[in-house]
Design an enzyme around this catalytic site. Structure first.
Site, PDB file in Angstrom:
ATOM      1  N   ASP A   7      -4.216  10.586   3.462  1.00 27.65           N
ATOM      2  CA  ASP A   7      -5.392  10.280   4.278  1.00 27.65           C
ATOM      3  C   ASP A   7      -5.044   9.679   5.641  1.00 27.65           C
ATOM      4  O   ASP A   7      -5.921   9.254   6.370  1.00 27.65           O
ATOM      5  CB  ASP A   7      -6.326   9.331   3.503  1.00 27.65           C
ATOM      6  CG  ASP A   7      -5.582   8.127   2.951  1.00 27.65           C
ATOM      7  OD1 ASP A   7      -4.531   7.745   3.507  1.00 27.65           O
ATOM      8  OD2 ASP A   7      -6.056   7.568   1.937  1.00 27.65           O
ATOM      9  N   GLU A  21       4.385  -0.714  -5.005  1.00 25.97           N
ATOM     10  CA  GLU A  21       5.510   0.240  -4.930  1.00 25.97           C
ATOM     11  C   GLU A  21       6.151   0.271  -3.540  1.00 25.97           C
ATOM     12  O   GLU A  21       7.369   0.444  -3.416  1.00 25.97           O
ATOM     13  CB  GLU A  21       5.053   1.640  -5.372  1.00 25.97           C
ATOM     14  CG  GLU A  21       4.401   2.537  -4.319  1.00 25.97           C
ATOM     15  CD  GLU A  21       3.052   2.046  -3.811  1.00 25.97           C
ATOM     16  OE1 GLU A  21       2.456   1.166  -4.440  1.00 25.97           O
ATOM     17  OE2 GLU A  21       2.598   2.558  -2.767  1.00 25.97           O
ATOM     18  N   ASP A  22       5.336   0.053  -2.494  1.00 24.74           N
ATOM     19  CA  ASP A  22       5.892   0.085  -1.133  1.00 24.74           C
ATOM     20  C   ASP A  22       6.686  -1.192  -0.837  1.00 24.74           C
ATOM     21  O   ASP A  22       7.731  -1.145  -0.183  1.00 24.74           O
ATOM     22  CB  ASP A  22       4.788   0.340  -0.092  1.00 24.74           C
ATOM     23  CG  ASP A  22       3.526  -0.490  -0.343  1.00 24.74           C
ATOM     24  OD1 ASP A  22       3.531  -1.332  -1.285  1.00 24.74           O
ATOM     25  OD2 ASP A  22       2.541  -0.311   0.388  1.00 24.74           O
ATOM     26  N   HIS A  63     -12.256   6.266   2.729  1.00 24.84           N
ATOM     27  CA  HIS A  63     -12.403   6.571   1.298  1.00 24.84           C
ATOM     28  C   HIS A  63     -12.582   5.280   0.515  1.00 24.84           C
ATOM     29  O   HIS A  63     -12.244   4.187   0.974  1.00 24.84           O
ATOM     30  CB  HIS A  63     -11.178   7.327   0.778  1.00 24.84           C
ATOM     31  CG  HIS A  63      -9.916   6.499   0.772  1.00 24.84           C
ATOM     32  ND1 HIS A  63      -9.562   5.686  -0.271  1.00 24.84           N
ATOM     33  CD2 HIS A  63      -8.935   6.362   1.707  1.00 24.84           C
ATOM     34  CE1 HIS A  63      -8.411   5.086   0.007  1.00 24.84           C
ATOM     35  NE2 HIS A  63      -8.011   5.473   1.211  1.00 24.84           N
ATOM     36  N   MET A 106      -7.146   6.518   9.361  1.00 28.04           N
ATOM     37  CA  MET A 106      -7.260   6.775   7.924  1.00 28.04           C
ATOM     38  C   MET A 106      -8.647   7.320   7.639  1.00 28.04           C
ATOM     39  O   MET A 106      -9.656   6.699   8.004  1.00 28.04           O
ATOM     40  CB  MET A 106      -7.002   5.523   7.076  1.00 28.04           C
ATOM     41  CG  MET A 106      -6.897   5.899   5.598  1.00 28.04           C
ATOM     42  SD  MET A 106      -6.315   4.571   4.523  1.00 28.04           S
ATOM     43  CE  MET A 106      -7.858   3.809   4.106  1.00 28.04           C
ATOM     44  N   TRP A 117      -2.662   1.062  -8.167  1.00 26.95           N
ATOM     45  CA  TRP A 117      -2.531   0.783  -6.741  1.00 26.95           C
ATOM     46  C   TRP A 117      -1.703  -0.488  -6.463  1.00 26.95           C
ATOM     47  O   TRP A 117      -1.936  -1.523  -7.066  1.00 26.95           O
ATOM     48  CB  TRP A 117      -3.932   0.628  -6.101  1.00 26.95           C
ATOM     49  CG  TRP A 117      -3.855   0.378  -4.623  1.00 26.95           C
ATOM     50  CD1 TRP A 117      -3.841   1.309  -3.643  1.00 26.95           C
ATOM     51  CD2 TRP A 117      -3.747  -0.902  -3.987  1.00 26.95           C
ATOM     52  NE1 TRP A 117      -3.722   0.707  -2.420  1.00 26.95           N
ATOM     53  CE2 TRP A 117      -3.657  -0.646  -2.602  1.00 26.95           C
ATOM     54  CE3 TRP A 117      -3.695  -2.216  -4.456  1.00 26.95           C
ATOM     55  CZ2 TRP A 117      -3.544  -1.671  -1.666  1.00 26.95           C
ATOM     56  CZ3 TRP A 117      -3.569  -3.233  -3.519  1.00 26.95           C
ATOM     57  CH2 TRP A 117      -3.496  -2.943  -2.140  1.00 26.95           C
ATOM     58  N   ARG A 173     -11.901   3.275  -3.366  1.00 26.50           N
ATOM     59  CA  ARG A 173     -10.814   3.265  -4.343  1.00 26.50           C
ATOM     60  C   ARG A 173     -11.034   4.394  -5.354  1.00 26.50           C
ATOM     61  O   ARG A 173     -12.131   4.607  -5.839  1.00 26.50           O
ATOM     62  CB  ARG A 173     -10.786   1.908  -5.059  1.00 26.50           C
ATOM     63  CG  ARG A 173      -9.512   1.660  -5.839  1.00 26.50           C
ATOM     64  CD  ARG A 173      -9.485   0.248  -6.422  1.00 26.50           C
ATOM     65  NE  ARG A 173      -9.541  -0.807  -5.393  1.00 26.50           N
ATOM     66  CZ  ARG A 173      -8.500  -1.193  -4.664  1.00 26.50           C
ATOM     67  NH1 ARG A 173      -7.327  -0.627  -4.833  1.00 26.50           N
ATOM     68  NH2 ARG A 173      -8.630  -2.147  -3.756  1.00 26.50           N
ATOM     69  N   ASP A 182       1.077   9.319   2.973  1.00 25.23           N
ATOM     70  CA  ASP A 182      -0.245   9.294   2.342  1.00 25.23           C
ATOM     71  C   ASP A 182      -1.084  10.455   2.860  1.00 25.23           C
ATOM     72  O   ASP A 182      -0.978  10.832   4.029  1.00 25.23           O
ATOM     73  CB  ASP A 182      -0.964   7.969   2.666  1.00 25.23           C
ATOM     74  CG  ASP A 182      -0.547   6.848   1.718  1.00 25.23           C
ATOM     75  OD1 ASP A 182       0.382   7.042   0.921  1.00 25.23           O
ATOM     76  OD2 ASP A 182      -1.171   5.761   1.804  1.00 25.23           O
TER      77      ASP A 182
HETATM   78  N1  UDH Z   1      -3.680   9.224  -3.906  1.00 19.41           N
HETATM   79  C1  UDH Z   1      -4.283  10.408  -4.303  1.00 19.41           C
HETATM   80  N2  UDH Z   1      -5.194  10.419  -5.271  1.00 19.41           N
HETATM   81  C2  UDH Z   1      -5.589   9.286  -5.904  1.00 19.41           C
HETATM   82  C3  UDH Z   1      -4.998   8.084  -5.506  1.00 19.41           C
HETATM   83  C4  UDH Z   1      -4.067   8.059  -4.508  1.00 19.41           C
HETATM   84  O1  UDH Z   1      -3.971  11.472  -3.761  1.00 19.41           O
HETATM   85  O2  UDH Z   1      -6.453   9.364  -6.795  1.00 19.41           O
HETATM   86  C5  UDH Z   1      -2.584   9.223  -2.914  1.00 19.41           C
HETATM   87  C6  UDH Z   1      -3.023   9.628  -1.538  1.00 19.41           C
HETATM   88  O3  UDH Z   1      -1.961  10.252  -0.884  1.00 19.41           O
HETATM   89  C7  UDH Z   1      -3.322   8.292  -0.932  1.00 19.41           C
HETATM   90  C8  UDH Z   1      -2.193   7.454  -1.480  1.00 19.41           C
HETATM   91  O4  UDH Z   1      -2.026   7.934  -2.779  1.00 19.41           O
HETATM   92  O5  UDH Z   1      -3.351   8.333   0.461  1.00 19.41           O
HETATM   93  C9  UDH Z   1      -2.445   5.954  -1.457  1.00 19.41           C
HETATM   94  O6  UDH Z   1      -3.651   5.629  -2.137  1.00 19.41           O
HETATM   95  P1  UDH Z   1      -4.909   4.997  -1.393  1.00 19.41           P
HETATM   96  O7  UDH Z   1      -5.250   5.829  -0.212  1.00 19.41           O
HETATM   97  O8  UDH Z   1      -6.022   4.847  -2.391  1.00 19.41           O
HETATM   98  O9  UDH Z   1      -4.409   3.588  -0.928  1.00 19.41           O
HETATM   99  P2  UDH Z   1      -5.078   2.671   0.182  1.00 19.41           P
HETATM  100  O10 UDH Z   1      -4.246   1.466   0.280  1.00 19.41           O
HETATM  101  O11 UDH Z   1      -6.522   2.344  -0.409  1.00 19.41           O
HETATM  102  O12 UDH Z   1      -5.374   3.429   1.400  1.00 19.41           O
HETATM  103  C10 UDH Z   1      -6.679   1.502  -1.475  1.00 19.41           C
HETATM  104  C11 UDH Z   1      -8.142   1.429  -1.876  1.00 19.41           C
HETATM  105  C12 UDH Z   1      -9.013   1.136  -0.707  1.00 19.41           C
HETATM  106  C13 UDH Z   1     -10.378   0.684  -1.088  1.00 19.41           C
HETATM  107  C14 UDH Z   1     -11.146   0.364   0.150  1.00 19.41           C
HETATM  108  C15 UDH Z   1     -12.382  -0.389  -0.148  1.00 19.41           C
HETATM  109  N3  UDH Z   1     -12.714  -1.157   0.999  1.00 19.41           N
HETATM  110 MN    MN Z   2      -5.796   5.442   1.800  1.00 15.77          MN
END
Ligand code: UDH
Ligand code: MN
Length: 355
Positions: free
Chosen positions: A206, A269-270, A299, A296, A266, A301, A204
């Site tokens: 981030d 997939e994992d 960020h 992390m 979202w 969603r 990822d």
């Molecule tokens: N990613 C992108 N661009 C996007 C979406 C996803 O580059 O528009 C990639 C990026 O590498 C990211 C990964 O896909 O690190 C996973 O997506 P994510 O970081 O959005 O997933 P995570 O589980 O967060 O970290 C989900 C949403 C969190 C919302 C938090 C509100 N409290």
């Molecule tokens: Mn993330």
């Protein structure tokens, strides 16, 4: 006395012929002598063209038509540098827990100048042969700042681990729903066109590793590198979680037919990849929690990556469909492959979900 009149007669009759012969031989002798002299002088400096029959050294030299003969004909100096040894099992450059910074003012130019040993996203340790060649695959869209922070930390981190590596950023073109897993399949397939990598890290954008003992190398079993992160109090998100940053060998990933291509948006997939790994009777391993720690970058969603409400249904059919959904069915069109100094940027059209 009888001979004398005949001789004097001969001389009288042929004096011009004799004179001519004499001057011709003097001229010939002089020419031979002076030719040798010229050659002797030119012995150290001959026109290159006269020597250039079968030597490549001479071609393409601009403004350099005169060269020392010794220089032209001598053999290249033998390579006296010793053959490179394998890098040690444990790199002497590791620092352990790191002090991460996320400066708002950081620029790509700065990160480039800090990493002058990296060319077109790729690095080799200068004085030893890396134990593994590793392709880092980052799915990406619209997260430029996160990518900058990650490059800033990851390049020195990987160099301290004495790895041969390349960083691939797989950029989803267009606005349709994001598909992390399919982008990672594309990254695997595209990276193998460059080099026969031993190991793939699915990463990822981030997540920044906090400790360089967390080795970006592959093992006998698939490896999950994110045991904890700041946002979860450094606890595993849930039992069996296999997301964020994972490491699989080329063969391990191939064996499970890669990721599914069917998870748009979202989530899921994992877990699908974990099921594939378990179906192959492989076991997920993790480094100690104190080492496998990440920050992390905060960020929200992303738009275009909404929760995939279909994910539970998809997960239920994985054991039945994994052979027909994965690397062997990953269709896409590569729009561009750019190679700026710090990463390889693959921009790809991966299509859109079927409805
Ligand atoms: N990613 C992108 N661009 C996007 C979406 C996803 O580059 O528009 C990639 C990026 O590498 C990211 C990964 O896909 O690190 C996973 O997506 P994510 O970081 O959005 O997933 P995570 O589980 O967060 O970290 C989900 C949403 C969190 C919302 C938090 C509100 N409290
Ligand atoms: Mn993330």
């Amino acid at each position: 006395m009888g001979v004398c009149p005949a001789v004097s007669m001969f001389f009288r009759k042929c004096k011009y012929m004799i004179l001519l012969l004499l001057s011709v031989s003097i001229l010939a002798w002089y020419a031979t002598f002076s030719g040798e002299t010229v050659k002797a002088i030119q012995g150290t400096l001959l026109p290159v063209q006269t020597l250039a029959d079968n030597t490549e050294v001479l071609s393409g030299g601009e403004g350099n038509s005169w060269r020392s003969v010794t220089q032209v004909f001598s053999n290249p100096l033998p390579d006296t540098s010793p053959p490179k040894q394998s890098c040690p099992e444990k790199s002497p450059l590791l620092q352990g827990a790191l002090n991460l910074t996320f400066e708002d003012s950081l620029t790509l130019k700065e990160v480039e100048s800090e990493n002058s040993g990296v060319a077109e996203g790729q690095y080799q340790p200068p004085d030893c042969l890396a134990q593994q060649s590793v392709a880092i695959l980052i799915p990406h869209r619209n997260r430029e700042k996160h990518l900058l922070y990650l490059l800033h930390h990851l390049h020195p981190f990987l160099q301290r681990q004495q790895l041969h590596y390349s960083i691939y950023v797989i950029h989803q073109a267009g606005e349709v729903t994001f598909n992390r897993a399919k982008l990672l399949n594309v990254g695997y397939l595209e990276a193998l066109k460059d080099y026969d990598w031993d190991c793939f890290i699915f990463h990822d954008v981030d997540l920044v590793p906090e400790n360089d003992y967390n080795l970006y190398k592959c093992d006998q079993q698939p490896k999950h590198l994110v045991v904890g992160r700041n946002a979860t109090g450094y606890k595993l998100r849930y039992k069996g979680y296999f997301g964020g940053v994972t490491a699989m060998t080329k063969d391990q990933f191939h064996k499970v037919n890669g990721f599914s291509n069917t998870y748009w948006g979202w989530g899921g997939e994992d877990d699908d990849l974990r099921i594939r790994v378990e179906l192959q009777k492989m076991e997920i391993i993790r480094p100690p929690p104190l080492i496998a720690r990440y920050t992390m970058v905060f960020h929200k969603r992303d738009s275009g990556n909404e929760i995939n409400k279909d994910r539970m249904r998809l997960l239920a059919r994985t054991p039945k469909v994994w052979r027909k959904d994965g690397l062997n069915t990953c269709s896409y069109s590569t729009l561009s492959v750019e190679r700026p100094p710090l990463y390889i940027n693959v921009t790809v059209d991966i299509g859109e979900p079927m409805h």
